[in-house]
Design a protein around this motif. Sequence first.
Motif, PDB file in Angstrom:
ATOM      1  N   GLN A 166       0.772  -1.097  -0.085  1.00 58.97           N
ATOM      2  CA  GLN A 166      -0.016   0.101   0.103  1.00 58.97           C
ATOM      3  C   GLN A 166       0.660   1.265   0.075  1.00 58.97           C
ATOM      4  O   GLN A 166       1.918   1.242   0.843  1.00 58.97           O
ATOM      5  CB  GLN A 166      -0.828   0.029   1.388  1.00 58.97           C
ATOM      6  CG  GLN A 166      -1.884   0.674   1.342  1.00 58.97           C
ATOM      7  CD  GLN A 166      -2.932   1.138   1.368  1.00 58.97           C
ATOM      8  OE1 GLN A 166      -2.969   1.668   2.525  1.00 58.97           O
ATOM      9  NE2 GLN A 166      -3.821   0.928   0.502  1.00 58.97           N
ATOM     10  N   SER A 174     -13.191   3.955   7.315  1.00 60.42           N
ATOM     11  CA  SER A 174     -13.302   3.005   6.200  1.00 60.42           C
ATOM     12  C   SER A 174     -13.314   3.486   4.869  1.00 60.42           C
ATOM     13  O   SER A 174     -13.971   4.700   4.686  1.00 60.42           O
ATOM     14  CB  SER A 174     -14.206   2.071   6.576  1.00 60.42           C
ATOM     15  OG  SER A 174     -14.044   1.451   7.811  1.00 60.42           O
ATOM     16  N   ARG A 210      -9.521  -0.073   3.167  1.00 63.11           N
ATOM     17  CA  ARG A 210      -9.194   0.244   4.481  1.00 63.11           C
ATOM     18  C   ARG A 210     -10.362  -0.133   5.120  1.00 63.11           C
ATOM     19  O   ARG A 210     -11.626   0.487   4.734  1.00 63.11           O
ATOM     20  CB  ARG A 210      -8.588   1.326   4.783  1.00 63.11           C
ATOM     21  CG  ARG A 210      -9.154   2.582   4.599  1.00 63.11           C
ATOM     22  CD  ARG A 210      -8.055   3.790   4.879  1.00 63.11           C
ATOM     23  NE  ARG A 210      -8.999   5.141   4.815  1.00 63.11           N
ATOM     24  CZ  ARG A 210      -8.841   5.708   3.748  1.00 63.11           C
ATOM     25  NH1 ARG A 210      -7.966   5.540   2.689  1.00 63.11           N
ATOM     26  NH2 ARG A 210      -9.537   6.941   3.947  1.00 63.11           N
ATOM     27  N   MET A 236      -6.854  -1.643  11.941  1.00 71.08           N
ATOM     28  CA  MET A 236      -7.317  -1.347  10.746  1.00 71.08           C
ATOM     29  C   MET A 236      -7.015  -2.376   9.777  1.00 71.08           C
ATOM     30  O   MET A 236      -5.767  -2.957   9.645  1.00 71.08           O
ATOM     31  CB  MET A 236      -6.599  -0.053  10.116  1.00 71.08           C
ATOM     32  CG  MET A 236      -7.068   0.303   8.798  1.00 71.08           C
ATOM     33  SD  MET A 236      -8.435   1.136   8.775  1.00 71.08           S
ATOM     34  CE  MET A 236      -8.330   2.552   9.225  1.00 71.08           C
ATOM     35  N   TYR A 246      -6.801  -3.478   5.807  1.00 69.33           N
ATOM     36  CA  TYR A 246      -6.589  -3.095   4.530  1.00 69.33           C
ATOM     37  C   TYR A 246      -6.045  -4.326   3.499  1.00 69.33           C
ATOM     38  O   TYR A 246      -5.481  -5.475   3.907  1.00 69.33           O
ATOM     39  CB  TYR A 246      -5.555  -2.012   4.283  1.00 69.33           C
ATOM     40  CG  TYR A 246      -4.012  -2.326   4.966  1.00 69.33           C
ATOM     41  CD1 TYR A 246      -3.189  -2.698   3.684  1.00 69.33           C
ATOM     42  CD2 TYR A 246      -3.482  -2.429   6.069  1.00 69.33           C
ATOM     43  CE1 TYR A 246      -1.788  -2.908   4.179  1.00 69.33           C
ATOM     44  CE2 TYR A 246      -2.418  -2.684   6.433  1.00 69.33           C
ATOM     45  CZ  TYR A 246      -1.432  -2.809   5.427  1.00 69.33           C
ATOM     46  OH  TYR A 246      -0.110  -3.283   5.833  1.00 69.33           O
TER      47      TYR A 246
END
Length: 297
Positions: A26, A36, A69, A77, A79
């Motif tokens: 990422q 999100s 995410r 979190m 992702y």
Amino acid sequence: MRSLTPSRYILATLVVLFTAGSAFAQSHWWYPESGSALTFEFIKPNFTPQAARLGGNSFFNGIGFLGGRHNIADNLMLYWELPFANYDANDSRPIYYGYWDYYYIEDEFAFGNPLVGLEQPIVGRSLFVRTSVRFPVASEEKDAPLLMGYFGAFDRFEAFIPKVYTIRLDLGWREANDQSPLEAQVTLGTITAVPNEGDAELFASYSSFLGFTMNEVQGGLFFGGQMILTQDVEDFTDRFINFCGATLRVKTPVVEPGFEFRYNLDDDLNEISDYSYGINLAIPFGNDGDYSEDDWK
């Protein structure tokens, strides 16, 4: 020529596709957010004349990353990312192997290796730890689009190498002072590449980002790269493959469009693609978690 991959795939394919000269030759900068969102990036690499003769600068060439995410718990979190690349030959010239032997590069579309990861803030949200895994989905039959992805988005080179699992671990620091328009982030990590056959390879990863937020506009400069830890190289400086760039985006409650530019600082990479540019997009949804209290931008 040196190999930067945990298998012989890239080296062998480069010999096939770029025998006309010396080849090889990422997102780290993506703003960390609390809520999100679905994300999308589309990157167009600019190929040098040597590579462009294969149709490399066609309008329809591009590298994409579809991702998301998600707050799955307080301060945690999840992702994910699905990379892909489309290669348009655009009337490319044939590649010759002898007096009679030749073939044409054809139009191809390929998926890269998807990623799943977790991010956890620590020490008052100024520090964070991030871990992720990429799964070997990329097909070794799709040479042209995977190589385009490899050169055009080298900060995520592992997304475009077939038959390789990669495990990434990052430790980062980010500025979290809401009293200043400036934003900063520094990340250090490791990438372990485990091929289906052969020995694992280890890389170090590093990146830095300095940006600003002024109302709904955000922008900044980034620098990063990879360091080869487990392969033999001629000079110590050959262990580093660096890049830099800039990004600018607009934040709204509904959609967050942006633009990005990156430049390869490695001479070998520049023989194929010297810079890339593209767009990025985030669509936020849901509620922010505890990760976005008042001390977080």
